[in-house]
Design a protein around this motif. Structure first.
Motif, mmCIF file in Angstrom:
data_model
loop_
_atom_site.group_PDB
_atom_site.id
_atom_site.type_symbol
_atom_site.label_atom_id
_atom_site.label_comp_id
_atom_site.label_asym_id
_atom_site.label_seq_id
_atom_site.Cartn_x
_atom_site.Cartn_y
_atom_site.Cartn_z
ATOM 1 N N LEU A 126 34.111 51.211 66.965
ATOM 2 C CA LEU A 126 33.831 50.994 68.417
ATOM 3 C C LEU A 126 32.028 50.917 68.523
ATOM 4 O O LEU A 126 31.471 50.600 69.545
ATOM 5 N N TRP A 147 31.832 57.412 72.615
ATOM 6 C CA TRP A 147 33.198 57.312 72.091
ATOM 7 C C TRP A 147 33.706 58.690 71.781
ATOM 8 O O TRP A 147 34.943 59.051 72.130
ATOM 9 N N THR A 152 43.186 56.963 74.460
ATOM 10 C CA THR A 152 42.196 55.726 75.015
ATOM 11 C C THR A 152 41.378 55.160 73.705
ATOM 12 O O THR A 152 41.236 54.209 73.653
ATOM 13 N N TRP A 183 43.338 53.343 71.341
ATOM 14 C CA TRP A 183 43.931 51.948 71.862
ATOM 15 C C TRP A 183 42.533 51.144 71.709
ATOM 16 O O TRP A 183 42.716 49.905 71.336
ATOM 17 N N PHE A 184 41.192 51.391 72.100
ATOM 18 C CA PHE A 184 40.289 50.660 72.235
ATOM 19 C C PHE A 184 39.752 50.310 70.636
ATOM 20 O O PHE A 184 39.212 49.390 70.201
ATOM 21 N N GLY A 185 39.951 51.379 69.686
ATOM 22 C CA GLY A 185 39.388 51.192 68.282
ATOM 23 C C GLY A 185 40.274 50.549 67.489
ATOM 24 O O GLY A 185 39.888 50.558 66.179
ATOM 25 N N SER A 228 44.139 48.173 66.916
ATOM 26 C CA SER A 228 44.621 46.744 67.210
ATOM 27 C C SER A 228 45.672 46.982 68.384
ATOM 28 O O SER A 228 46.746 46.906 67.387
ATOM 29 N N HIS A 237 41.738 42.264 74.116
ATOM 30 C CA HIS A 237 41.187 43.707 73.582
ATOM 31 C C HIS A 237 39.904 43.571 73.347
ATOM 32 O O HIS A 237 38.876 44.577 73.568
ATOM 33 N N GLY A 292 37.670 43.677 76.301
ATOM 34 C CA GLY A 292 37.609 44.904 76.735
ATOM 35 C C GLY A 292 36.539 45.700 76.343
ATOM 36 O O GLY A 292 35.805 46.429 76.673
ATOM 37 N N VAL A 293 36.704 45.599 74.734
ATOM 38 C CA VAL A 293 35.518 46.616 73.860
ATOM 39 C C VAL A 293 34.006 46.156 74.268
ATOM 40 O O VAL A 293 33.384 46.813 74.518
ATOM 41 N N ILE A 337 33.002 47.190 77.926
ATOM 42 C CA ILE A 337 32.773 48.743 77.823
ATOM 43 C C ILE A 337 31.484 49.071 77.034
ATOM 44 O O ILE A 337 30.428 49.656 77.614
ATOM 45 N N ASN A 338 31.286 48.406 75.717
ATOM 46 C CA ASN A 338 29.924 48.793 75.077
ATOM 47 C C ASN A 338 28.655 48.073 75.826
ATOM 48 O O ASN A 338 27.766 48.740 75.772
#
Length: 106
Positions: free
Chosen positions: A45, A56, A66, A69-71, A73, A82, A85-86, A89-90
């Motif tokens: 991430l 993170w 959380t 989930w993001f880090g 698949s 997905h 979303g990543v 946020i980044n």
């Protein structure tokens, strides 16, 4: 406890040699649930940015699910959703990480 060889390999592929010691030190601070999975998730991430890695890791201390989930698949959304979303946020973190607070009139 030191990071696993697989995590070290992921760090080497993601961060520069000059940042490797800092990354490994930061990862070593996380001792919560699912340590190995969280380590690898936050490295992925981070996109190779130390500040993002720290954020993170901080989130993993509060809510490892959380971060996982993001880090990883997730199976409950499309791959494109997905990835969006990543990236969202980044991008938000890149703009707001280490931003000084606005002065208040007290």
């Amino acid at each position: 406890m030191a990071v696993s060889p697989a995590t070290r390999q992921l760090c080497d592929a993601t961060f520069s040699d000059a940042e490797a010691a800092s990354v490994l030190s930061l990862l070593d601070l996380y001792a919560g649930a699912e340590r190995e999975r969280v380590h690898q998730a936050v490295v992925r991430l981070s996109g190779g940015r130390l500040g993002t890695l720290r954020m993170w890791l901080d989130e993993a201390k509060r809510n490892p699910e959380t971060v996982l989930w993001f880090g990883e698949s997730p199976s409950d959304v499309s791959q494109n959703t997905h990835a969006f979303g990543v990236e969202f946020i980044n991008a938000f973190l890149d703009r707001h990480l280490d931003t000084p607070a606005e002065p208040t009139d007290e």
